[in-house]
Scaffold this active site. Structure first.
Site, PDB file in Angstrom:
ATOM      1  N   GLU A 244       0.840  -1.219   0.000  1.00 16.00           N
ATOM      2  CA  GLU A 244       0.000   0.000   0.000  1.00 16.00           C
ATOM      3  C   GLU A 244       0.865   1.256   0.000  1.00 16.00           C
ATOM      4  O   GLU A 244       0.763   2.078   0.909  1.00 16.00           O
ATOM      5  CB  GLU A 244      -0.883   0.016   1.262  1.00 16.00           C
ATOM      6  CG  GLU A 244      -1.751  -1.198   1.469  1.00 16.00           C
ATOM      7  CD  GLU A 244      -2.285  -1.313   2.904  1.00 16.00           C
ATOM      8  OE1 GLU A 244      -1.961  -0.447   3.747  1.00 16.00           O
ATOM      9  OE2 GLU A 244      -3.016  -2.277   3.173  1.00 16.00           O
TER      10      GLU A 244
ATOM     11  N   ARG B 239       1.946  20.370   5.640  1.00 16.46           N
ATOM     12  CA  ARG B 239       2.931  19.506   6.308  1.00 16.46           C
ATOM     13  C   ARG B 239       3.910  20.266   7.208  1.00 16.46           C
ATOM     14  O   ARG B 239       4.231  19.789   8.303  1.00 16.46           O
ATOM     15  CB  ARG B 239       3.676  18.639   5.301  1.00 16.46           C
ATOM     16  CG  ARG B 239       2.730  17.759   4.447  1.00 16.46           C
ATOM     17  CD  ARG B 239       3.465  16.713   3.619  1.00 16.46           C
ATOM     18  NE  ARG B 239       4.077  15.723   4.495  1.00 16.46           N
ATOM     19  CZ  ARG B 239       5.344  15.681   4.777  1.00 16.46           C
ATOM     20  NH1 ARG B 239       6.175  16.534   4.226  1.00 16.46           N
ATOM     21  NH2 ARG B 239       5.810  14.774   5.606  1.00 16.46           N
TER      22      ARG B 239
ATOM     23  N   CYS C 143      -3.755  33.777   8.786  1.00 16.71           N
ATOM     24  CA  CYS C 143      -3.553  34.502  10.045  1.00 16.71           C
ATOM     25  C   CYS C 143      -3.173  33.576  11.185  1.00 16.71           C
ATOM     26  O   CYS C 143      -3.956  33.376  12.129  1.00 16.71           O
ATOM     27  CB  CYS C 143      -4.821  35.278  10.377  1.00 16.71           C
ATOM     28  SG  CYS C 143      -5.229  36.385   9.032  1.00 16.71           S
TER      29      CYS C 143
HETATM   30  N1  LLP Z   1      -1.449   2.036   4.437  1.00 15.38           N
HETATM   31  C1  LLP Z   1      -1.973   2.521   5.572  1.00 15.38           C
HETATM   32  C2  LLP Z   1      -2.831   1.670   6.398  1.00 15.38           C
HETATM   33  C3  LLP Z   1      -1.677   3.835   5.978  1.00 15.38           C
HETATM   34  O1  LLP Z   1      -2.182   4.297   7.117  1.00 15.38           O
HETATM   35  C4  LLP Z   1      -0.847   4.644   5.167  1.00 15.38           C
HETATM   36  C5  LLP Z   1      -0.543   6.027   5.545  1.00 15.38           C
HETATM   37  C6  LLP Z   1      -0.355   4.094   3.968  1.00 15.38           C
HETATM   38  C7  LLP Z   1      -0.663   2.789   3.643  1.00 15.38           C
HETATM   39  C8  LLP Z   1       0.529   4.869   3.051  1.00 15.38           C
HETATM   40  O2  LLP Z   1       1.728   5.260   3.644  1.00 15.38           O
HETATM   41  P1  LLP Z   1       2.877   5.976   2.772  1.00 15.38           P
HETATM   42  O3  LLP Z   1       3.382   4.959   1.787  1.00 15.38           O
HETATM   43  O4  LLP Z   1       2.255   7.125   2.085  1.00 15.38           O
HETATM   44  O5  LLP Z   1       3.881   6.381   3.760  1.00 15.38           O
HETATM   45  N2  LLP Z   1       0.059  13.006   6.388  1.00 15.38           N
HETATM   46  C9  LLP Z   1       1.319  12.412   6.767  1.00 15.38           C
HETATM   47  C10 LLP Z   1       1.394  10.947   6.394  1.00 15.38           C
HETATM   48  C11 LLP Z   1       0.276  10.124   6.985  1.00 15.38           C
HETATM   49  C12 LLP Z   1       0.333   8.670   6.596  1.00 15.38           C
HETATM   50  C13 LLP Z   1      -0.885   7.963   7.012  1.00 15.38           C
HETATM   51  N3  LLP Z   1      -0.971   6.579   6.611  1.00 15.38           N
HETATM   52  C14 LLP Z   1       2.437  13.219   6.140  1.00 15.38           C
HETATM   53  O6  LLP Z   1       2.166  14.192   5.444  1.00 15.38           O
HETATM   54  O7  LLP Z   1       3.628  12.936   6.344  1.00 15.38           O
END
Ligand code: LLP
Length: 420
Positions: free
Chosen positions: A279, A318, A348
């Site tokens: 994923e 972020r 703001c």
């Molecule tokens: N699978 C599950 C169950 C997840 O919770 C996530 C991300 C992914 C896959 C994908 O993860 P990635 O490959 O994108 O690292 N907003 C935060 C990141 C939150 C990630 C949440 N879950 C940021 O901007 O760093």
């Protein structure tokens, strides 16, 4: 420092593939997200190489960037999708994803979302608690379907990343604790409307080392040993996402380096025949996007110099949320000695900053590119301060397509009513 792939300096200007970013900003206004199709497909192909020859499914985690044309590009290139809400399910369908190539993650699926996903026949629910299992069983019975399930296990490994995006430790709300996994599987197997098909884990995000993955793999396979010894066959193993990207000299392993190592462990433990599901989100789209912004004002000060730009925390959340670092590059660099600036938006709040202490040679009216903005920027954008969300453009060679129009004030007020 080298630029991310497909981003180049040509004749003193920044290009994404064969398109000059300054020209795009002039044409479409700012803030503007620009994505490179080639960069996205290159990132995906690293996973495809790493998993070549295996029964596998790459379910792009669409929370990273769920714009329809992005999903469509990845679905056409062979991805399934990882979703976490009913809204994402509808987007996945709109982008042409076959329901059986969808996995549904998340700790809080609603009954309505479960029902819709069951009626469509999605590939798998990644279940995160005993009570979710029971609810899913009941909902599946009510619609006379069987729900294919994996249990998300919490392997209790430290992904060594920001605490807000670390998910595989004991203190997190995610997954089922190691010690309760076998019992949960026994329970799932006894539910008439559930069909146990796999096991799932996801340990965090922006992971820049191989070792947390290798440790998690070992811990998950220990559980697989125990579950299968109890007579429950697991057809697929889902290792989640989480692989990091280079924001600022970070050196995460490449997917085509990491996966052969992980597959070798699977083989060594006798599970080489299992389907592998993953994923990934950020590592597919993160460095395939930039956000273009215009310098509105320069505000030199006694303690700090501020560059006030037209992108803000509602477009690029972020830095405010995780103190995250995004490189900022002038789109048309000019000569001269740089000054040190805090790059901030018009919102703001003092938390509305995009970069701190950046050496830049700039004047009002110049345009900047905020790099590594393909993941968790547009998908987390808000309308705070009644700011319309930015427009988005996809670049493919010399071709550009507006994949999302800029949101107007009228768009934002559409669902509201004044009192009589
Ligand atoms: N699978 C599950 C169950 C997840 O919770 C996530 C991300 C992914 C896959 C994908 O993860 P990635 O490959 O994108 O690292 N907003 C935060 C990141 C939150 C990630 C949440 N879950 C940021 O901007 O760093």
């Amino acid at each position: 420092m080298p630029l991310p792939a497909h981003l180049t300096q040509r004749n003193g200007e920044l290009y994404f593939e064969d398109v000059a970013l300054d020209h795009l900003a002039q044409q479409h206004g700012t803030p503007l997200f620009v994505y490179s199709k080639a960069a996205m497909l290159d990132a995906l192909s690293s996973y495809q190489r790493g998993l070549a020859g295996r029964d596998h499914l790459i379910c792009y985690a669409m929370k990273a960037n769920s714009s329809l044309a992005i999903l469509q590009t990845l679905v056409r290139a062979g991805c399934g999708l990882d979703i976490v809400s009913g809204g994402e399910l509808e987007r996945a369908l709109a982008a042409g994803c076959a329901p059986e190539r969808i996995v549904f993650s998340g700790v809080g699926k609603s009954r309505d979302d479960m029902r819709r996903a069951l009626e469509l026949g999605i590939g798998c629910f990644n279940v995160e608690s005993r009570s979710e299992l029971d609810t899913l069983d009941a909902v599946a019975r009510s619609v006379q379907r069987r729900a294919r399930v994996s249990v998300r296990v919490n392997p209790d490994v430290d992904a060594r990343t920001h605490p807000y995006i670390s998910t595989g430790l004991k203190g997190n709300k995610f997954g089922i604790a190691h010690g309760e996994v076998l019992e949960t599987y026994r329970h799932a197997a006894s539910c008439a409307a559930l069909e146990v098909v796999g096991i799932d884990c996801h340990i965090g995000s922006q992971i820049t080392e191989s070792s947390p993955y290798l440790d998690a793999m070992d811990r998950v396979l220990d559980l697989v040993d125990a579950i299968e010894a109890a007579g429950i066959r697991l057809h697929h193993i889902d290792f989640g996402g989480g692989l990091g990207i280079d924001y600022n000299g970070d050196t995460p392993p490449a997917a085509d380096q990491l996966w052969p190592q992980l597959l070798a462990r699977l083989d060594a433990r006798g599970y080489g025949d299992r389907k592998v599901t993953i994923e990934p989100g950020r590592s597919i789209v993160g460095n395939a996007g930039v956000c273009l912004t215009e310098v509105l004002y320069t505000k030199p000060g006694e303690h700090k110099n501020f560059l006030i730009v037209d992108a803000a925390m509602n477009d690029l959340p972020r830095p405010a949320m995780y103190q995250a670092f995004h490189r900022i590059e002038p789109v048309k660099p000019r000569a001269g000695d740089p000054a040190i600036w805090d790059v901030v938006g018009p919102v703001c709040e003092s938390g509305d900053w995009i970069g701190r202490d950046r050496a830049l040679t700039v004047q009002a009216g110049d345009r900047l590119a905020v790099l590594s903005a393909g993941a968790y920027c547009m998908s987390m954008a808000s309308n705070y301060n009644t700011r319309g969300r930015a427009a988005e453009v996809l670049v493919d060679g010399q071709t550009t397509t507006v994949i999302r129009q800029r949101e107007s004030a009228a768009d934002q007020m559409r669902l509201e009513t004044l009192l009589p």
